[in-house]
Design an enzyme around this catalytic site. Sequence first.
Site, short mmCIF file in Angstrom:
data_model
loop_
_atom_site.label_atom_id
_atom_site.label_comp_id
_atom_site.label_asym_id
_atom_site.label_seq_id
_atom_site.Cartn_x
_atom_site.Cartn_y
_atom_site.Cartn_z
N GLU A 159 0.87 -1.18 0.00
CA GLU A 159 0.00 0.00 0.00
C GLU A 159 0.90 1.22 0.00
O GLU A 159 1.64 1.46 0.96
CB GLU A 159 -0.90 -0.02 1.23
CG GLU A 159 -1.77 1.21 1.38
CD GLU A 159 -2.53 1.23 2.69
OE1 GLU A 159 -3.42 2.08 2.84
OE2 GLU A 159 -2.23 0.38 3.56
N GLU A 241 -8.03 11.43 5.56
CA GLU A 241 -8.18 10.72 6.82
C GLU A 241 -8.26 11.76 7.93
O GLU A 241 -7.25 12.29 8.37
CB GLU A 241 -7.01 9.77 7.05
CG GLU A 241 -6.98 8.61 6.08
CD GLU A 241 -5.81 7.69 6.31
OE1 GLU A 241 -6.01 6.46 6.29
OE2 GLU A 241 -4.68 8.19 6.53
#
Length: 376
Positions: A159, A241
């Site tokens: 990721e 986020e």
Amino acid sequence: MSRHLRSVLVTGLAAVGLVAAAGTAILAAATSAHADTTICEKYGSTTIQGGRYVVQNNVWGTDQTQCINVTSTGFSISQANHNVPTNGAPASYPSVFYGCHYTNCSSGTILPLRVSDSRFATIRTSVSMSYPGSGQWDAAYDIWFDPTPRTDGQNTGAEIMVWVNHAGAPQPVGSKVATVSLANGTWDVWFGNIGWNVISYVRTQGTGSVSFAPATFLTDAVSRGYAQTSWYLTSIQAGFEPWTGGQGLAVNSFSVTTDGTPPTSQPPTSSSPPPNPGNGRCAVTYTKNDWGTGFTADVKVTNTGTAALTGWTVAWTFSGNQRVTSSWNATVTQSGTSVTARNLSYNGTIPPGGSTTFGFQGTYTGSNPAPALACS
């Protein structure tokens, strides 16, 4: 550790966008957004630009309400007042993505694509973002790689997070290992492993827009031994986020360009029955991902008529002891073996030729054949 869909943060520092643990539910795309669409459902989603990109609300780390306003080119967080500890997981990861995320693939994508394929080097992405003057958050790409051409389930390769900007105390997973100059910027490199490698590139001077080739960051990750050229790029995502606040964060525009054509086929997650012809105005298809005692299903409702479909219902009867345990992008009710799914406020209108998708998670013992679904 994780949430319904698809973000996990381990231990103490910053978040990892869009991950799910085995057996968690899958987020499916809803109808294409033409006029602005507001989504307040925790895992609600919609598509833009004819389905080329999927926008998802994805509130996985809190029960605090978050709403996003989806435009034709991106989205903004219109309601959020998050307040979760900054040494743990973020409240959410609202994002827009291109590619395949679990069983949800954007229209016409060439992903999954092997890194060694010559087309990988031609992929470019750009994003323009706006930020509020308060809160603690990161604004980040989440770029996923898997050892297989996966279109369902958790990616287990690498990721790569590209932190375009951030505010407040949160830091990436792992520890800082280097500082590099890439993609017209200087980036601190962080590395951690949480069952897959997480490589975060944090821009030392935040910006509101970037344009780069994912190959630029993947090449650096490969050189450090964190990724492999035999792996497959599965999705490119951009979003936020937030730990505290969040309202006002916005993706003004997002794009992914490629120099290739979609592959002729992608590996199915399971077999599906032929599309149900419906009542002359709608048709429905059913695809499931089964792991023996549980399963998830994606149901696509298509308007086959010549006028907009306003409000839809899909009904079916299970043949055994299947039980629906959760759902997304629809209100799903079950009585015995009979199940009914109805649209939510933001995906009830389907234009001629358009479609929307909802999904659910269930459990069972014995056999689990695909049911015959009917829409109205």
